[in-house]
Design an enzyme around this catalytic site. Structure first.
Site, mmCIF file in Angstrom:
data_model
loop_
_atom_site.group_PDB
_atom_site.id
_atom_site.type_symbol
_atom_site.label_atom_id
_atom_site.label_comp_id
_atom_site.label_asym_id
_atom_site.label_seq_id
_atom_site.Cartn_x
_atom_site.Cartn_y
_atom_site.Cartn_z
ATOM 1 N N GLU A 90 17.802 -21.173 -19.164
ATOM 2 C CA GLU A 90 17.084 -20.990 -17.892
ATOM 3 C C GLU A 90 15.612 -21.376 -18.020
ATOM 4 O OE1 GLU A 90 18.914 -20.668 -15.528
ATOM 5 O OE2 GLU A 90 20.713 -19.878 -16.467
ATOM 6 N N GLY A 91 15.344 -22.426 -18.772
ATOM 7 C CA GLY A 91 13.971 -22.861 -18.997
ATOM 8 C C GLY A 91 13.433 -22.220 -20.251
#
Length: 601
Positions: free
Chosen positions: A443-444
């Site tokens: 998620e990043g």
């Protein structure tokens, strides 16, 4: 070791009701049919399902990964039993309206619900949680036809969902994706490409899997501006909305991971036969904007999950330290004296206190973020709503990155508390670390979060977010009436001033060629900012604990409050001063990292 209690009985009531005042949300029309009693009943249900059905197979699923025989995925039967109990409970639709078949619960309560499942079994929990994230995107951006086709059965868990972003050649650099979508006369699109690391991308737990796929439409803008978002089901739907024939989406292999082994991680191929149907969500070329809606919410969930796995490891090592005897402590340090529990040793106390500070700090931080969402959703003042939205946007990189940095650190310390036993698979401490090690990556990555904070979030809308944060912190510090917490606030205040000076300096640097140094120093800025935020979060907890300490005669509850105060002292005395290095690096525009040349490594 007594390890079946997922969360201390005092923890969530303290966080939800004492620190956040979540019960006051019932004064708003949206939540007026709820009360603290209904919130508690929901939490009790979550605790029971998580303890009875998710926890028992956590270690078993880790040892028995899903298998792919070339046709379908198989996994231990316990996963299906737990998944079905979760869907039957209605938790997938918990935050949705009564009209949609949901429970219309606040985000803060649903985040707390998630805590039980993440502590019990993060792998099995991934299947319903990814579905919830996909529903959020569809509900906000898809057409009524797409909503009607997929949402009702996703809300019940009959269909599950994923997000398919990453490609073999393009990880965080989504501008480089090669998956394409060609529009057809009937308005649908044909998708062609490959995706990798798709969590829950194939399984037999549900009747269908709805992939949210990023792809480029030929002839569109270059880079990220040309990315669109599509709903791509594993099985197409017939005219009567029943599940039909297989779509041209195929599992090409399972990926074998360090942790989260009970959840499938997949490589998927779309359109090998040129017949992969995809349905455009929203407008063409706005896909990344829509996906960020999902990702930003998922980032809070990732941070909270990391905090909960860290907390689970902390509780596990705490139980071990209470039971394990070794060595002696003066004055009872004669050879004939009984050995003492290792929790009495100073260095073990240090490691346990650090775990407590990291995990419970992360829990409190993420619940604060979830409560911000509720405050935004119930706010009737447009100016305040805009301010709170900016505050949440500013804090999102921290909500994801700090707990996912320090959750695994807590688990690492948990292994150390167990000593040699912690390094063995007979004990579970090593699995907690392996499971949690994913969270700084997906998620990043945390590096991406630091860059987002340093180059975007701190400065957008004229720095409105940081102004509102300072206002919130200042209000809390000014309202402290208890002596021990007041002393902690006094230690934090000078760092608030130093953060201001750093930001003034960087605002000038960013207008010059020296701005390149911040690409190498973004983590230093994240360290400063996050440590100050977490110190404030701990002061909020300590202040409330100190107020409540004299209101109860219950020894266990008093010990709980004293533990909160001591953990706050630890964080501000041991962790906060570490940012002095980072302050110096930024004020001096240190170029050590950016000046390093690739050939010198």
């Amino acid at each position: 070791m007594a390890t079946d209690t997922l969360i201390n009985d005092f923890e969530l009531p303290f966080q939800l009701y004492d620190v956040l005042g979540t019960q006051t949300l019932t004064e708003h029309a949206k939540f007026s049919e709820h009360s603290r009693e209904t919130f508690d009943a929901v939490l009790d249900t979550a605790n029971k399902i998580a303890t009875d059905l998710f926890l028992p197979h956590n270690h078993l699923a880790d040892k028995n990964e899903p298998q792919f025989d070339g046709k379908k995925v198989s996994m231990i039967s316990d996963v299906k039993v737990a998944f079905d109990a979760f869907r039957d409970s209605g938790f997938i639709a918990g935050r949705y309206s009564f009209e949609d078949g949901g429970m219309q619960l606040p985000e803060t309560i649903m985040t707390a619900v998630a805590g039980y499942f993440m502590a019990a079994n993060p792998s099995t929990t991934a299947y319903p949680f990814l579905t919830t994230a996909a529903i959020n995107v569809i509900s906000h951006f898809a057409s009524d036809d797409i909503k009607a086709a997929f949402m009702p059965r996703m809300l019940t868990g009959e269909f599950t969902g994923t997000m398919a972003l990453t490609e073999p050649h393009a990880g965080s650099s989504l501008a480089d994706i090669k998956t394409t979508a060609v529009k057809q006369d009937d308005g649908s699109y044909r998708i062609k490409g490959s995706k990798i690391y798709i969590s829950a991308g194939d399984h037999e737990l549900s009747d269908n899997i709805v992939h949210l796929v990023l792809a480029k439409i030929p002839g569109g803008p270059s880079g990220v501006k040309g990315i669109s978002l599509f709903a791509v089901p594993k099985y197409r739907l017939n005219d009567d909305m029943s599940v039909g024939e297989r779509n041209d989406v195929h599992l090409t292999g399972l990926i074998h991971k360090l942790g989260y082994r009970g959840a499938t991680s997949t490589a998927l191929s779309f359109g090998d036969a040129g017949d992969c149907y995809g349905y455009l969500i929203g407008d063409e070329h706005f896909g990344l904007r829509y996906m960020f809606k999902m990702m930003n919410e998922a980032r809070i969930a990732v941070g909270f999950g990391a905090a909960m796995i860290g907390y689970r490891g902390y509780q596990y090592s705490l139980d071990y330290a209470k039971d394990r005897t070794q060595g002696r402590i003066a004055p009872n340090n004669k050879p004939e004296d009984d050995a003492t529990a290792i929790i009495q040793h100073g260095d073990v106390k240090r490691m346990l206190l650090a775990q407590k500070a990291y995990s419970e700090g992360g829990i409190s931080l993420c619940l604060y973020g979830s409560n911000l969402i509720d405050r935004i959703n119930t706010c009737e003042d447009d100016t305040l709503k805009n301010e709170l939205t900016e505050l949440l946007d500013l804090l999102t990189p921290v909500l994801k990155a700090w707990p996912s940095e320090y959750g695994p650190k807590a688990n690492d310390l948990g292994i150390q508390v167990l000593g040699g036993a912690g390094y063995t698979r007979e004990y579970h401490a090593e699995q907690f670390w392996r499971d949690n090690r994913l969270n700084p990556i997906h998620e990043g990555t945390n590096g991406v979060q630091a860059l987002d904070l340093s180059f975007r979030k701190l400065w957008q809308k004229g720095g409105l977010g940081i102004q509102i944060l300072k206002r919130e912190i200042t209000q809390d510090l000014e309202n402290i009436t208890t002596p021990e917490t007041a002393a902690l606030a006094g230690k934090l205040t000078p760092y608030m001033g130093q953060l201001h000076e750093v930001l003034v300096h960087l605002s000038k640097v960013l207008q010059t060629e020296e701005a390149i140094t911040l690409t190498g120093n973004a983590q230093a800025l994240m360290n400063i900012f996050a440590s100050i935020v977490l110190s404030w979060i701990w002061i909020r907890q300590a202040s409330k604990a100190e107020q409540l300490l004299s209101t109860t005669q219950d020894i266990e509850q008093q010990n709980f409050y004293k533990g909160k105060i001591q953990a706050a002292k630890y964080f501000i005395d041991w962790e906060l001063p570490l940012i002095n290095r980072d302050i110096a690096i930024l004020n001096n525009d240190n170029a050590v990292c950016t000046d390093m040349q690739a050939d010198w490594f």
